[in-house]
Design an enzyme around this catalytic site. Structure first.
Site, PDB file in Angstrom:
ATOM      1  N   LYS A  84      -7.360   3.367   5.244  1.00  0.00           N
ATOM      2  CA  LYS A  84      -7.196   2.299   6.250  1.00  0.00           C
ATOM      3  C   LYS A  84      -8.537   1.992   6.916  1.00  0.00           C
ATOM      4  O   LYS A  84      -8.891   0.825   7.109  1.00  0.00           O
ATOM      5  CB  LYS A  84      -6.179   2.726   7.321  1.00  0.00           C
TER       6      LYS A  84
ATOM      7  N   SER B 102      -3.680   1.230  11.240  1.00  0.00           N
ATOM      8  CA  SER B 102      -2.923   2.304  11.872  1.00  0.00           C
ATOM      9  C   SER B 102      -3.752   2.939  12.981  1.00  0.00           C
ATOM     10  O   SER B 102      -4.986   2.970  12.903  1.00  0.00           O
ATOM     11  CB  SER B 102      -2.606   3.356  10.804  1.00  0.00           C
TER      12      SER B 102
ATOM     13  N   GLY C  73       0.835  -1.193   0.000  1.00  0.00           N
ATOM     14  CA  GLY C  73       0.000   0.000   0.000  1.00  0.00           C
ATOM     15  C   GLY C  73       0.866   1.237   0.000  1.00  0.00           C
ATOM     16  O   GLY C  73       2.086   1.160   0.197  1.00  0.00           O
TER      17      GLY C  73
ATOM     18  N   TYR D 123      -5.101   8.945   3.270  1.00  0.00           N
ATOM     19  CA  TYR D 123      -4.399   7.729   3.694  1.00  0.00           C
ATOM     20  C   TYR D 123      -5.126   7.077   4.864  1.00  0.00           C
ATOM     21  O   TYR D 123      -5.442   5.888   4.843  1.00  0.00           O
ATOM     22  CB  TYR D 123      -2.944   8.064   4.093  1.00  0.00           C
TER      23      TYR D 123
END
Ligand code: NAD
Ligand code: UFG
Length: 345
Positions: A152, A123, A81, A148
């Site tokens: 996730k 994350s 990724g 980003y």
């Protein structure tokens, strides 16, 4: 055999090393957009064992189908990724395309091949900005501030829906705090391209003389020394956690237990930017120049993991402390001032 996507990258390569040392056979699929196969050569030197390497993209369905027919894969660990928070605000479509579409394509290929064990790199960013600075998995997810982070969170939601739709799926979502450090050999480590975004690669490039000084982003936070605090975790502890998580989900009897697991991976001990600078100076033996700069947009003052669930359910805790993180980073950086970059792919 274990398929590790993104396995030549930073966290992936350390996990491949741990898997090989634990006796697993490993296939790495990586498009080399942010890594080099030199990491895998170094792993072979350290372990005396080789992972199979396939250059390719997780969005290439035909390649995935061939891979699942050529190799008997038991479980997939997906590191592939894009991960630069700032870049994701400028190129959101590239991030959703690579991370979200990539994960869906991989999951579809796995489903059709009957491989239903999946470990995912998530994350702490999925928590958004909760009221507390100690994050437990039972906090609701929040609103990540970047494409980003949202990619996730989207993948986490997709994984929950997938597991609800088909109880044969065994899924571990691992929420990393701030991964740092390198293997103790100094042969593999983090290899950022261009000017690093993250704190420790930046400090180590100042230490080696490639960058003139560190900008400390803000000294007016509500923390003891005014600089922001994070929960830094050694990449080898993180790699061990992937092995433990994969083994744990593979053992789940889905008749009695949900096979969607979420585990925070951190130490539970936050350090400030200035504490990190001081610890790095102790490791490298000289001063690190820094200047106080304005706060970086989107940063929060302090957060750290409540990692008690991983301890209770996996028997995993981080073993390596701040001095290990710094000494291992310095060994990697000083032995490889240009990372793997001067070597051919
Ligand atoms: P990395 O960039 O070193 O590793 C990612 C690897 O995936 C690279 O080798 C890259 O070449 C490869 N890749 C990217 N897109 C691909 C694609 N479409 N198909 C095949 N390969 C592809 O990053 P890392 O720090 O090792 O991070 C690994 C994972 O952990 C990422 O998903 C990242 O978002 C996540 N993560 C990282 C951090 C961190 O601070 N490093 C924190 C939380 C989560
Ligand atoms: N920092 C500096 N100077 C720098 C770089 C960073 O002072 O040159 C500071 C930041 O302001 C922050 C701390 O150092 O306070 C850590 O910054 P990093 O960029 O290393 O890490 P972040 O906590 O911002 O980001 C990490 C992961 C992301 C993830 C995010 C939220 O790298 O993938 O946590 O969980 F999205």
């Amino acid at each position: 055999m274990i398929l590790v996507t993104g396995g030549s990258g930073y966290i992936g390569s350390h996990t491949v090393l741990v898997l090989l040392q634990a006796g697993f056979e490993v296939v790495v699929l990586d498009n080399l957009s942010n890594s080099s196969t030199v990491s895998l050569e170094r792993i072979a030197q350290i372990t005396g064992k080789k992972a199979v390497f396939i250059k390719g993209d997780i969005r290439n369905r035909a390649l995935l189908d061939k891979l699942f027919s050529d190799y008997l894969i038991e479980s997939v660990i997906n590191f592939a990724g894009l991960k630069a928070v700032g870049e994701s605000t400028k190129k959101p479509l590239a991030y959703y395309q690579c991370n979200v579409h990539g994960a869906c394509t991989l999951l579809e290929a796995m489903n059709d091949a009957g491989v239903k064990s999946f470990v995912f790199s998530s994350s702490a960013t999925v928590y958004g900005e909760p009221e507390t600075d100690c994050y437990h998995e039972n906090l609701p997810t929040g609103h990540p501030t970047s494409p980003y982070g949202r990619s996730k969170l989207m993948i986490e939601e997709i994984l929950k829906d997938l597991q609800t739709s088909d109880n044969e799926w065994k899924i571990a979502i691992l929420r990393y705090f701030n991964p740092v450090g390198a293997h103790q050999s100094g042969k593999i480590g983090e290899n950022p391209t261009g000017i690093p975004n993250n704190l420790l690669p930046y400090i180590s490039q100042v230490a080696i003389g490639k960058l003139p000084y560190l900008n400390v982003f803000g000294d007016d936070y509500n923390t003891p020394d005014g600089t922001a605090m994070r929960d830094y975790i050694h990449v080898m502890d993180l790699a061990e956690a992937h092995l433990d998580a994969m083994n744990a989900i593979m053992k789940i009897n889905t008749a009695n237990e949900s096979a969607l697991k979420i585990w925070n991976l951190g130490t539970g001990q936050p350090y400030s930017v200035l504490e990190m600078v001081k610890a790095f100076e102790d490791a490298c033996g000289h001063d690190i120049k820094y200047k106080i700069a304005p706060r970086r947009a989107g940063d929060i003052a302090k957060f750290y993991a409540d990692a008690s669930l991983a301890k209770a359910e996996l028997g995993w805790t981080a073993k390596l402390g701040l001095s290990d993180m710094m000494e291992d980073t310095w060994r990697w950086q000083s032995n490889n001032p240009n990372g793997y970059n001067h070597l051919l792919k």
